[in-house]
Each structure stands twice: as structure tokens, then as C-alpha cells.
Enzyme design. Structure first.
Site: not given
Ligand SMILES: NC(=O)c1ccc[n+]([C@@H]2O[C@H](COP(=O)([O-])OP(=O)(O)OC[C@H]3O[C@@H](n4cnc5c(N)ncnc54)[C@H](O)[C@@H]3O)[C@@H](O)[C@H]2O)c1
Length: 344
Positions: A155
Site C-alpha cells: 500500500y
Molecule cells: N482515510 C484515511 O485515513 C486515509 C489516510 C491516508 C490516505 N488516504 C487516501 O485517501 C484516499 C481516499 O480514502 P478513503 O478513506 O476515502 O477510502 P475509501 O475506500 O472510503 O474511498 C475510496 C473510493 O475509491 C473507490 N475505488 C477503489 N478502487 C477503485 C478503482 N479501481 N476504480 C474506481 N474506484 C475505485 C472505492 O469504491 C471507494 O469508494 C485514498 O487514496 C486513500 O489511500 C486515506
């Protein structure tokens, strides 16, 4: 001023949903793109999208990032000024079980988004990275200019690759690009695979909650409303082209700036800039619910880190951003949402 058009990937996800809501409230036109993957409860994603669809300024496409034909057609038809790329396979632990999903969504998917961004071309491409790229770094707080060469999971490695790919496109195509490093985001409509969600559910259901590293964990918990306000502000902090800087060296105007010497490219932490001990976080959830957790203390998990802590002085210098939500207040708002949503 003409209406600004933002294409956001991952709008059915936790952060994308909140960002879209904020931008719609500010009068942006938003097109959401999400593959509705089944990594967690798809109904929660559908509910988020349904809420966004109440706005006339919101349209959406349900498709995967890997489906380049659909992605390209959608971006071309919408003609965005800005792309915010948040869709990804998230989660540190799942990457030990399903590493290929991360390569497909986060590397191939991000490449497709970058290809669309340069074809338009957009005024600013903003993409999500993570505090996990700081890997085994021990010096805290983490600064954007620290070396981040020790990713511990696929990741983290896929997000490090996102940063590197973004830099190359920013350089070759002069595409202004900002990468955010988020720190443990939490709040209403949160992700069911994350600690706050699991702890709240366990306490309400009277089932044990797993606490890793015997509770000796520290996190820079960032409340989602603060986070999306930080993203909003960064939309307007467009990294300048090297030739437009009048000979000034990156970091000279903004101390600690991560602006690249070779590209309109910058990496920015968005964190609360405060560490909270995991056990204090559990205490806050218990106090809010009025019930004690059954605590199952376990050793450290593979790929995990004991602590994260953001130096958030760069985003402050660029935009004036300061987080505004103390963690007890954020926990209270999450618990209230959870009880209402699940009727418990
Ligand atoms: N939530 C956290 O604490 C956190 C921390 C660091 C980084 N991030 C990053 O922030 C971003 C958003 O995270 P989040 O917490 O909202 O996650 P989440 O999983 O709730 O949202 C991600 C969305 O992307 C969609 N998705 C995943 N793979 C896909 C694909 N191949 N094609 C199209 N859609 C796809 C999913 O259906 C989902 O709705 C991500 O890039 C994550 O890595 C989040």
C-alpha cells in the site's frame, strides 16, 4: 466568475464524499467517478452517492479507474478545470492479503487519471498519498522534505509510486500537481475497516475490540471536515512552473517548501499535527457511548507503525490552514452519526 468544474475520483468513498459535499456547497460543479468496489459495505457507498445526487450540480459515473475508455470519455465530456484523485485501494492491512488490487487500482488506475489530466489539460491535478510513505522513519514530526524511502507495505509502496509518477508528468507536461499525505482520517460516514468504526461497533455490540502493540500506538488523527477544508484551500495553491519563479529557489519564499526544483509539483501533509495515544482514543469512545470496551490486547501487526505525527507547517504557510476539531469532539460527532445511521 464562471462555475469551476472539478472531477473527483472516489466520491462514493469516505473522503471523496465529504470533499464533494464541501465543493458543491461552495458552488463548484462536481463530477464523481467511483468503481463502488466491494472492499467494504457497498450500501454505505451507495448512500453517500445518493446524498450527493441531491445536488443539481453533481453528476457521477460508476466505473473502474482501470477502464480507460470510460474514464477518458467521462473526463473529455465533463471538461474539468481541476481533478482531485482520491479513488484507491486503501488500507494497510488488506495489502498483505491482496497486493495485486493495489497495483491495479493505485498504479494502473493513477496512470490512467494522469493521462486524462494531461490530455484536457487541467489547471491543477491533486492526488492522495498517505503518511504510510514515511514508513520506518523515526524522526518526528514527519516533514514533507524528509526522506521517505522505506515503505513497509505494498500500500505504502503504491502511494510512493503515485508520488513519483505524478512528479514525472508534472515535469514532462508542465502539469501543476499536488500530492497530499493524509494522516488517519476519521469522522461521520467513515470507513468500516478503520479503528474508530470497529471500536464503536464492538463497544455497542459488547464484542471484544483488538488493540495492537498492546495499546502503545500513537496516531495523528485528522477530523474529516478539517481535512477536506485543507484540500479545498490547496486547490488554489497551484505549484508554479520552474520558469515562472523568477529565479527563486524552492523553499526560499515558503520555509520547508517541498516544491520540486524540476517541476510544478509539491507534496503537502494534511494532519492534525498532534499525536493522540490510541488508548486515550478508546477512552474517549467509551466515555461518549457510556460503556466499557472488552479490550483484546495483541502484538504489533506486520507492516504497521507505532506512531505517526504530521508537521503541518507547510500547508499552514501556503494556505493559512489550521485544524479546528479536538479529537474528543470529533469522536462525539462520529458516535452520534454511527448511532443514527445504524439505529443503535
Ligand atoms: N482515510 C484515511 O485515513 C486515509 C489516510 C491516508 C490516505 N488516504 C487516501 O485517501 C484516499 C481516499 O480514502 P478513503 O478513506 O476515502 O477510502 P475509501 O475506500 O472510503 O474511498 C475510496 C473510493 O475509491 C473507490 N475505488 C477503489 N478502487 C477503485 C478503482 N479501481 N476504480 C474506481 N474506484 C475505485 C472505492 O469504491 C471507494 O469508494 C485514498 O487514496 C486513500 O489511500 C486515506
Amino acid at each position: 466568475m464562471a462555475e469551476r468544474r472539478v472531477f473527483i475520483t472516489g466520491t462514493a468513498g469516505f473522503i471523496g464524499f465529504h470533499l464533494a459535499r464541501l465543493l458543491l456547497a461552495e458552488g463548484f460543479r462536481v463530477h464523481g467517478y467511483d468503481g463502488m468496489t466491494d472492499y467494504y459495505d457497498v450500501r454505505l457507498k451507495q448512500r453517500r452517492h445518493a446524498m450527493l445526487a441531491q445536488s443539481e450540480s453533481f453528476t457521477a459515473t460508476e466505473a473502474r479507474l482501470e477502464d480507460m475508455d470510460t474514464l477518458q470519455r467521462t473526463v473529455e465530456a465533463f471538461r474539468p478545470d481541476i481533478i482531485v484523485h482520491l479513488a484507491a485501494q486503501a488500507g494497510v492491512r488488506y495489502s498483505l492479503e491482496q497486493p495485486r488490487t493495489y497495483i491495479e487500482a493505485n498504479i494502473v488506475g493513477t496512470f490512467n487519471v494522469m493521462e486524462c489530466a494531461r490530455a484536457v489539460p487541467v489547471q491543477h491535478l491533486l492526488m492522495a498519498s498517505t503518511s504510510s510513505v514515511y514508513g520506518a522513519n523515526e524522526e518526528m514530526p514527519f516533514r514533507e522534505t524528509d526522506k521517505a524511502d522505506t515503505p513497509l507495505t505494498i500500500y505504502a509502496a503504491s502511494k510512493k509510486a503515485t508520488e513519483a509518477m505524478g512528479h514525472s508528468y508534472a515535469h514532462i507536461y508542465g502539469l501543476p500537481t499536488t500530492l497530499f499525505r493524509f494522516f488517519t482520517v476519521y469522522g461521520p460516514w467513515g470507513r468500516p475497516d478503520m479503528a474508530l468504526f470497529k471500536f464503536t461497533r464492538g463497544i455497542l455490540e459488547g464484542t471484544p475490540i483488538d488493540i495492537y502493540n498492546h495499546g502503545d500506538m500513537w496516531r495523528d488523527f485528522t477530523y474529516v471536515d478539517d481535512l477536506v477544508r485543507g484540500i479545498r484551500l490547496l486547490i488554489d495553491a497551484v505549484p508554479p512552473l520552474p520558469e515562472a519563479r523568477g529565479g527563486s529557489v524552492p523553499g526560499a519564499n515558503v520555509p520547508g517548501d517541498s516544491l520540486s526544483p524540476a517541476a510544478p509539483f509539491r507534496i503537502v501533509n494534511i494532519g492534525n499535527s498532534d499525536r493522540v495515544r490510541l488508548l486515550d482514543f478508546v477512552d474517549a469512545i467509551e466515555a461518549e457511548i457510556g460503556r466499557k470496551a472488552i479490550r483484546n490486547y495483541l502484538p504489533m501487526q506486520a507492516g504497521d507503525v507505532p506512531a505517526t505525527w504530521a508537521d503541518a507547517s507547510l500547508i499552514h504557510a501556503l494556505t493559512g490552514f489550521r485544524p479546528a476539531t479536538p479529537f474528543r469532539e470529533g469522536v462525539a460527532r462520529f458516535v452520534a452519526w454511527y448511532r443514527d445511521y445504524y439505529g443503535r
